[in-house]
Design an enzyme around this catalytic site. Structure first.
Site, PDB file in Angstrom:
ATOM      1  N   ASP A   1      34.865  30.586  45.492  1.00  0.00           N
ATOM      2  CA  ASP A   1      36.220  30.215  45.559  1.00  0.00           C
ATOM      3  C   ASP A   1      36.547  29.511  46.773  1.00  0.00           C
ATOM      4  O   ASP A   1      36.881  29.731  47.717  1.00  0.00           O
ATOM      5  CB  ASP A   1      36.999  31.872  46.001  1.00  0.00           C
TER       6      ASP A   1
ATOM      7  N   ASP B   1      35.319  32.234  35.204  1.00  0.00           N
ATOM      8  CA  ASP B   1      36.142  33.347  35.137  1.00  0.00           C
ATOM      9  C   ASP B   1      37.806  32.704  35.443  1.00  0.00           C
ATOM     10  O   ASP B   1      38.316  32.744  36.230  1.00  0.00           O
ATOM     11  CB  ASP B   1      35.949  33.915  36.576  1.00  0.00           C
ATOM     12  N   LEU B   2      38.235  32.331  34.138  1.00  0.00           N
ATOM     13  CA  LEU B   2      39.552  31.891  33.932  1.00  0.00           C
ATOM     14  C   LEU B   2      40.636  32.809  33.511  1.00  0.00           C
ATOM     15  O   LEU B   2      41.748  32.364  33.374  1.00  0.00           O
ATOM     16  CB  LEU B   2      39.576  30.343  33.252  1.00  0.00           C
TER      17      LEU B   2
ATOM     18  N   PHE C   1      41.578  33.953  30.622  1.00  0.00           N
ATOM     19  CA  PHE C   1      42.510  33.433  29.776  1.00  0.00           C
ATOM     20  C   PHE C   1      43.582  34.617  28.955  1.00  0.00           C
ATOM     21  O   PHE C   1      43.180  35.517  28.676  1.00  0.00           O
ATOM     22  CB  PHE C   1      41.921  33.003  28.471  1.00  0.00           C
ATOM     23  N   HIS C   2      44.756  34.451  29.100  1.00  0.00           N
ATOM     24  CA  HIS C   2      45.735  35.118  28.453  1.00  0.00           C
ATOM     25  C   HIS C   2      47.186  34.400  28.040  1.00  0.00           C
ATOM     26  O   HIS C   2      47.975  33.843  28.557  1.00  0.00           O
ATOM     27  CB  HIS C   2      46.293  36.181  29.803  1.00  0.00           C
ATOM     28  N   ASP C   3      46.992  34.095  26.626  1.00  0.00           N
ATOM     29  CA  ASP C   3      47.869  33.274  26.144  1.00  0.00           C
ATOM     30  C   ASP C   3      47.939  33.777  24.659  1.00  0.00           C
ATOM     31  O   ASP C   3      47.380  34.739  23.979  1.00  0.00           O
ATOM     32  CB  ASP C   3      47.402  31.909  26.262  1.00  0.00           C
ATOM     33  N   ILE C   4      48.873  32.917  23.671  1.00  0.00           N
ATOM     34  CA  ILE C   4      48.876  33.085  22.336  1.00  0.00           C
ATOM     35  C   ILE C   4      47.314  32.974  21.612  1.00  0.00           C
ATOM     36  O   ILE C   4      46.739  32.301  22.235  1.00  0.00           O
ATOM     37  CB  ILE C   4      49.914  32.412  21.680  1.00  0.00           C
TER      38      ILE C   4
ATOM     39  N   THR D   1      45.741  29.461  21.274  1.00  0.00           N
ATOM     40  CA  THR D   1      45.481  28.609  22.468  1.00  0.00           C
ATOM     41  C   THR D   1      44.090  29.312  23.093  1.00  0.00           C
ATOM     42  O   THR D   1      43.492  28.628  23.683  1.00  0.00           O
ATOM     43  CB  THR D   1      46.632  28.676  23.534  1.00  0.00           C
TER      44      THR D   1
ATOM     45  N   ARG E   1      32.502  46.099  48.487  1.00  0.00           N
ATOM     46  CA  ARG E   1      32.485  45.739  49.752  1.00  0.00           C
ATOM     47  C   ARG E   1      31.425  46.529  50.405  1.00  0.00           C
ATOM     48  O   ARG E   1      31.395  47.959  50.524  1.00  0.00           O
ATOM     49  CB  ARG E   1      33.604  46.191  50.500  1.00  0.00           C
TER      50      ARG E   1
ATOM     51  N   GLN F   1      41.541  43.326  48.306  1.00  0.00           N
ATOM     52  CA  GLN F   1      41.260  44.109  47.172  1.00  0.00           C
ATOM     53  C   GLN F   1      41.631  45.677  47.654  1.00  0.00           C
ATOM     54  O   GLN F   1      41.998  45.702  48.950  1.00  0.00           O
ATOM     55  CB  GLN F   1      39.802  44.221  47.321  1.00  0.00           C
TER      56      GLN F   1
END
Ligand code: C5P
Length: 227
Positions: A10, A58-59, A61-64, A67, A177, A186
């Protein structure tokens, strides 16, 4: 036990490359999330791939469905090892994600995020959802029925998921952790040892490694703890 740890980079492009140089691809996998991918694009995947690392894109995805189908195909074209979606995108979206991989000879593993490990029971109430563990199981069940390879979940949910869906259904657990670490943002956390005991297949461990003065040593110490 080697190669159980997935290290999220990150970071920005050159910091990510410098960080990756601390590690041996035989001992860990690397995760590229929204920060690094948004700032660097696909070239960071090529670069880390050339260094020999397996990449978890790690993207979330959350869409129709259409897509997500196209996004998952694009991720598979990049040759990543693992890719993910949000299980809460629903059955049709999960099926579209699975369908997108059907013509690849060696498709990436496809997993779904259940409930983010930064969310607590209180956060779920605010979203209008009730019992957190039950929600995790419902989302894992949907992912299983849509024939995904596994889920991202808290280590505390792993045992119930393995018991219900079997050992082959992969569990990837962030929110890890080591004892002396800072929780950061977290909420539902476990130590590496507890996560392995609960049956986690892969531990995503970020800031306790990447924020340490000696990331290679920090990774070594984590393996010492779980061996
Ligand atoms: O630094 P830390 O160990 O908290 O990093 C955890 C990583 O795992 C972050 O990259 C975060 O985006 C990701 N993640 C998470 N919880 C999920 C899914 C992914 O923390 N449910």
């Amino acid at each position: 036990m080697d190669n159980k740890v997935i290290i999220p980079l990150d970071l920005e492009y050159s910091a990510a490359i410098d960080m990756a140089k601390n590690f041996n691809p035989e001992h860990c996998k690397l995760k590229i999330g929204s920060q690094l991918f948004t700032s660097s694009g696909p070239k960071i995947i090529k670069e880390l791939d050339l260094m020999g690392f397996d990449i978890f894109l790690d993207l979330k995805f959350h869409d129709i469905p259409n897509t997500v189908y196209e996004a998952i195909s694009s991720a598979a074209d990049l040759g990543v090892w693992m890719v993910n979606v949000h299980a809460s995108g629903g059955k049709k979206m999960l099926e579209a994600a699975k369908e997108a991989l059907k013509n690849y000879e060696t498709p990436p593993l496809l997993i779904a995020v259940t409930i983010l490990t930064s969310l607590s029971q209180e956060d779920l109430y605010q979203l209008g959802l009730d019992d957190l563990s039950l929600q995790v199981l419902k989302l894992a069940n949907l992912s299983y029925e849509c024939e995904l390879d596994g889920v991202v979940c808290a280590s505390t949910d792993t045992a119930a998921i393995k018991e219900r869906f079997g050992n082959k259904f992969i569990t990837v657990t962030p929110g890890i952790r080591p004892n002396e670490s800072n929780l950061n943002d977290q909420s539902r956390v476990s130590t590496p040892k507890q996560a392995i005991k609960n049956g986690s297949d892969y531990l995503v461990i970020g800031r306790p490694i990447t924020g340490s003065n000696d990331p290679a040593e920090a990774l070594k110490n984590i393996y010492k703890e779980i061996l």
